[in-house]
Design a protein around this motif. Structure first.
Motif, short mmCIF file in Angstrom:
data_model
loop_
_atom_site.label_atom_id
_atom_site.label_comp_id
_atom_site.label_asym_id
_atom_site.label_seq_id
_atom_site.Cartn_x
_atom_site.Cartn_y
_atom_site.Cartn_z
N VAL B 26 -0.31 -14.56 1.69
CA VAL B 26 0.43 -12.96 1.87
C VAL B 26 -0.02 -12.59 3.35
CG1 VAL B 26 1.00 -12.04 -0.43
CG2 VAL B 26 -0.70 -11.57 0.46
N SER B 27 0.08 -11.61 3.93
CA SER B 27 -0.51 -10.97 5.23
C SER B 27 -1.69 -9.96 4.30
CB SER B 27 0.80 -9.99 5.67
OG SER B 27 0.83 -8.65 5.39
N GLN B 28 -2.01 -9.70 5.82
CA GLN B 28 -2.97 -8.83 5.46
C GLN B 28 -2.64 -8.04 5.03
OE1 GLN B 28 -4.59 -6.93 9.14
NE2 GLN B 28 -5.56 -5.48 6.75
N SER B 29 -1.81 -6.59 5.58
CA SER B 29 -1.19 -6.07 5.95
C SER B 29 -0.68 -5.76 4.77
CB SER B 29 -0.14 -5.55 6.72
OG SER B 29 0.31 -6.59 7.39
N ALA B 30 -0.42 -6.64 3.85
CA ALA B 30 0.15 -6.37 2.81
C ALA B 30 -0.68 -5.87 1.53
CB ALA B 30 0.30 -7.75 1.19
N VAL B 31 -2.13 -6.95 1.57
CA VAL B 31 -2.94 -6.50 0.98
C VAL B 31 -3.41 -4.47 1.23
CG1 VAL B 31 -5.70 -7.26 0.68
CG2 VAL B 31 -4.10 -8.21 0.74
N SER B 32 -3.92 -4.75 2.25
CA SER B 32 -4.34 -3.18 2.75
C SER B 32 -2.61 -1.94 2.09
CB SER B 32 -4.04 -3.04 4.63
OG SER B 32 -4.16 -1.30 4.86
N ARG B 33 -1.81 -2.78 2.51
CA ARG B 33 -0.50 -1.50 1.70
C ARG B 33 -0.61 -1.12 0.47
NH1 ARG B 33 2.75 -2.37 6.64
NH2 ARG B 33 3.47 -4.37 6.10
N ALA B 34 -1.19 -2.43 -0.06
CA ALA B 34 -1.68 -2.56 -1.96
C ALA B 34 -2.79 -1.87 -2.17
CB ALA B 34 -2.07 -3.61 -2.61
N PHE B 35 -3.32 -1.15 -1.16
CA PHE B 35 -4.68 -0.42 -1.86
C PHE B 35 -4.34 1.43 -1.08
CE2 PHE B 35 -7.11 -3.71 -2.47
CZ PHE B 35 -8.06 -3.54 -3.40
N THR B 36 -3.28 1.49 -0.51
CA THR B 36 -2.94 3.17 0.33
C THR B 36 -1.28 3.20 -1.05
OG1 THR B 36 -3.74 1.16 2.38
CG2 THR B 36 -2.28 3.82 2.34
N GLY B 38 1.30 5.36 -1.68
CA GLY B 38 2.81 5.54 -1.10
C GLY B 38 2.77 4.85 -0.12
N SER B 39 2.12 4.29 0.51
CA SER B 39 3.13 3.26 1.51
C SER B 39 4.15 1.79 1.16
CB SER B 39 1.95 1.97 2.22
OG SER B 39 0.85 1.02 1.18
N SER B 40 4.74 1.21 1.94
CA SER B 40 5.96 0.89 2.21
C SER B 40 5.08 -0.94 1.29
CB SER B 40 6.71 0.55 2.93
OG SER B 40 7.45 -0.29 3.14
N ILE B 41 5.38 -1.60 -0.07
CA ILE B 41 4.84 -2.55 -0.75
C ILE B 41 6.27 -2.15 -1.98
CG2 ILE B 41 3.17 -1.28 -1.78
CD1 ILE B 41 1.52 -4.40 -1.34
N SER B 42 6.63 -3.66 -2.54
CA SER B 42 7.21 -3.52 -3.64
C SER B 42 6.10 -3.51 -5.11
CB SER B 42 7.83 -5.06 -3.92
OG SER B 42 7.51 -5.63 -3.70
N PRO B 43 6.10 -2.90 -6.11
CA PRO B 43 5.30 -2.94 -6.84
C PRO B 43 5.32 -4.13 -7.53
CG PRO B 43 7.46 -1.27 -7.70
CD PRO B 43 7.41 -1.88 -6.23
N GLU B 44 5.67 -5.68 -7.31
CA GLU B 44 5.60 -6.72 -8.10
C GLU B 44 4.75 -7.16 -6.84
OE1 GLU B 44 8.58 -6.07 -7.10
OE2 GLU B 44 9.08 -5.14 -9.35
N LEU B 45 4.14 -7.28 -5.92
CA LEU B 45 3.84 -7.26 -4.97
C LEU B 45 1.75 -6.22 -4.97
CD1 LEU B 45 2.96 -9.49 -2.96
CD2 LEU B 45 3.81 -8.14 -0.82
N ARG B 46 2.17 -5.46 -5.13
CA ARG B 46 1.09 -4.78 -5.15
C ARG B 46 -0.15 -4.85 -6.46
NH1 ARG B 46 1.84 1.49 -4.98
NH2 ARG B 46 1.01 0.91 -2.82
N GLN B 47 0.76 -5.40 -7.13
CA GLN B 47 0.62 -5.67 -8.76
C GLN B 47 -0.43 -6.83 -8.66
OE1 GLN B 47 -1.05 -3.94 -11.27
NE2 GLN B 47 0.61 -2.48 -10.17
N ARG B 48 0.12 -7.98 -7.92
CA ARG B 48 -0.31 -9.38 -7.93
C ARG B 48 -1.62 -8.86 -7.02
NH1 ARG B 48 1.18 -14.01 -5.29
NH2 ARG B 48 2.28 -12.83 -3.34
N ILE B 49 -1.77 -8.06 -5.97
CA ILE B 49 -2.43 -8.23 -5.01
C ILE B 49 -3.76 -7.74 -5.66
CG2 ILE B 49 -3.53 -7.16 -3.52
CD1 ILE B 49 -0.39 -7.18 -1.87
#
Lengths: 361, 361
Positions: B26-36, B38-49
């Motif tokens: 995935v992209s680095q931004s996704a990782v960043s967003r997983a930890f932020t 209220g940021s724009s990321i799907s719950p699934e991806l966040r959980q995975r990360i």
DNA sequence: GTCATCGTTGCATCCGTATGCAACGGTCAA
DNA sequence: TTGACCGTTGCATACGGATGCAACGATGAC
């Protein structure tokens, strides 16, 4: 107070190295180098830049340097027992000393109200270069290893059974034996021990050494107990509990604050005279022990040396990643006061610091 | 302890967001967003990360976030009088409370041994978001303005004449008047005041209000003096000095630790009975004042509320750069104990916290 | 006069995360 | 079926300094 002022939160963006460089017609690296001792830059240019920095109120952004250098110059101090007056003193000296070594202190309070794990995570997140643990309590060995992994670390006034972390303590064994000897010398025969937190190294070491020495001297140990924690109240109730069972002629409390609580109980509730009926000794030599009311005989902790050694170890570890794990025990000194010897000259407020004994394992 | 271990300084470079991203495809931004939050990321991806982070022991680097966001989430606590037991308590609660608000505490010790200017410079360099000053001493108004410029700031238990900084104190005037009233009620006529550091707001406010109320009540002020600092020793010698001149039947000490020192001197040196010959009152309600020996009548500082208000103000200032400067005074409570009234029930250890009075200027 | 050397300076890039913007896929209404 | 719209993702760049490397000028030796 004038009404419409606003709090100072609107952050006017501070001037950066690039800004300064542009204004001066030099490169950003020059600015950086001007602030880096030993870097390749001519004295003239450095002076010019430093002067300009003053005028324009420029300061290198510490956060940015941290990112670049991967050095935070921050030491985390893990603390738990701020209510024991011994610790504020220690922390104050420690943080000042760390400052002189170029480290700012970030405090991590481990108390009943706070989440230990979260604190340790923060230690890592903030990328502290060094960790000093001054905590008799609840951080488990493995957690500690994890939290301090990859950084300088020193345990002060506490050892963990697993070892593997540099430790600086005072010589609890010697201290406890010294107290036992003192009781013997002033002619006491039936003695007791009252400890603080049961499963801490300070407690077990002092207790073990005291009991052993008492046996060696052929004295009677009437009772040995734990008051549960290191506080005035615990000492107070511990002493009452003890005295209800049997009547020793001397009590060694695991630290001063316990002893002071105990003295109050012995005098006010049990109606005993100190030291005539019962002698009392403590450990630490906190300043309150000098108060006339207590005038507490105690074995001192060499605070200045504890601090010096700690900072020294930290410094070495930072300078050399392969610096070995060491264990340092520092000797304190016996201060005899009214609580064991009535004819002690009053109002003496000693403040010397003894020499060290150092062992590297 | 096994011999050849090495201290944990060799830093194995921790895994970064990029590493994790690459490993996961995935992209680095996704990782960043997983930890932020209220940021724009799907719950699934966040959980995975987040799950992957756990496994690989990834943690966002706080330093790097600081640089990006220009928020350090660090509060600087400027402290000076750690030897007064009131402060360790306050600091402990404060730092815990700040932690809950997401701020780690960076301690700045201002003591005789340390360089004030350097400390203030560090405050700016480290880019702390907030500053809490708990220091009765030497930081001048202008320095303070400079150091706190552009960040949230609160002065606790102290005001500066220039104003312009949010202040949280207890109601010194009310406290001093309450003590005066109490002396009056228990039938005292000739009273004295012993203060601590002369030029601090706590001292001048308490002194002024006390003296005024004494006059209003038609009582005699035999003497009003400063002991020089807030310590047991200062109280001790202050009381002796005072008693050498004249003999009041009640003394109000500017704080508890002074009062306790004074009590010792009055009893042991002057041979006076407390409260029969002389009544003693303090200010703060530190836990040592509950000790049987002292059982000190005092006006309490509402510590929990001081802390709560301070953190609240900090939070608001951080949320809204234009949050106005406020001045908060919190009421304490009078605790009557043996040092003024002999027939007080013994061994009462009160721990209530009174309600607040708030004024916003 | 030519060239190697040294001290000084600038250029480019990196540190690790945050975030504006564009791209993309899917849904739903017209 | 088409187009608007939304939620999600990645790309590119910014944050402010540090630092390896190349460039440059000056010096001195041959």
């Amino acid at each position: 107070m004038s009404g419409a002022e606003t709090a100072g939160t609107k952050r006017t963006k501070p001037i950066t190295a690039r800004d300064l460089a542009r204004l001066m017609g030099v490169s950003q690296s020059a600015v950086s180098r001007a602030f880096t001792p030993g870097s390749s830059i001519s004295p003239e240019l450095r002076q010019r830049i430093l002067r300009a920095s003053q005028e324009l109120d420029y300061q290198p952004n510490a956060i940015a340097s941290m990112l670049s250098t991967r050095r935070s110059n921050i030491a985390g101090i893990v603390v738990s027992e701020l209510h024991n007056p011994f610790y504020p003193t220690l922390i104050e000296k420690l943080s000042r000393s760390l400052q002189q070594a170029g480290l700012q202190s970030l405090m991590f309070n481990i108390t009943r109200g706070s989440n230990v794990e979260e604190q340790l995570v923060a230690l890592r997140k903030y990328n502290v270069d060094a960790v000093v643990v001054i905590s008799a309590t609840v951080v488990s060995g493995p957690s500690l290893r994890w939290a301090t992994e990859g950084r300088a670390a020193v345990l002060v006034n506490r050892a963990i059974p697993e070892g593997g972390i540099t430790t600086v303590t005072c010589n609890n064994v010697e201290g406890a034996r010294t107290i036992a000897n003192h009781f013997h010398e002033i002619g006491r025969h039936r003695v007791a021990y009252i400890g603080g937190l049961p499963h801490t190294s300070t407690n077990t070491e002092r207790q073990g050494a005291f009991i052993q020495r008492i046996a060696e001297l052929g004295m009677v140990l009437t009772h040995s107990m734990s008051a549960g924690e290191y506080s005035f109240e615990a000492g107070y109730h511990g002493a009452l509990e003890l005295i209800a069972k049997n009547r020793p002629d001397a009590i060694f409390f695991a630290n001063d604050i316990l002893a002071m609580g105990g003295m109050e109980a012995l005098r006010e509730v049990a109606g005993l005279r100190i030291p005539e009926d019962i002698a009392v000794a403590g450990f630490d030599d906190i300043s309150m022990g000098h108060w006339p009311r207590f005038s507490l005989t105690t074995y001192s902790q060499p605070v200045d040396q504890l601090v010096a050694t700690t900072v020294d170890q930290i410094t070495r570890q930072l300078a050399n990643p392969d610096h070995p794990v060491t264990t340092t025990q520092l000797s304190g000194e016996l201060f005899v006061r009214h609580s064991t010897v009535a004819e002690t000259p009053p109002e003496k407020v000693p403040r010397t610091h003894p020499q060290a004994t150092k062992t590297v394992s």
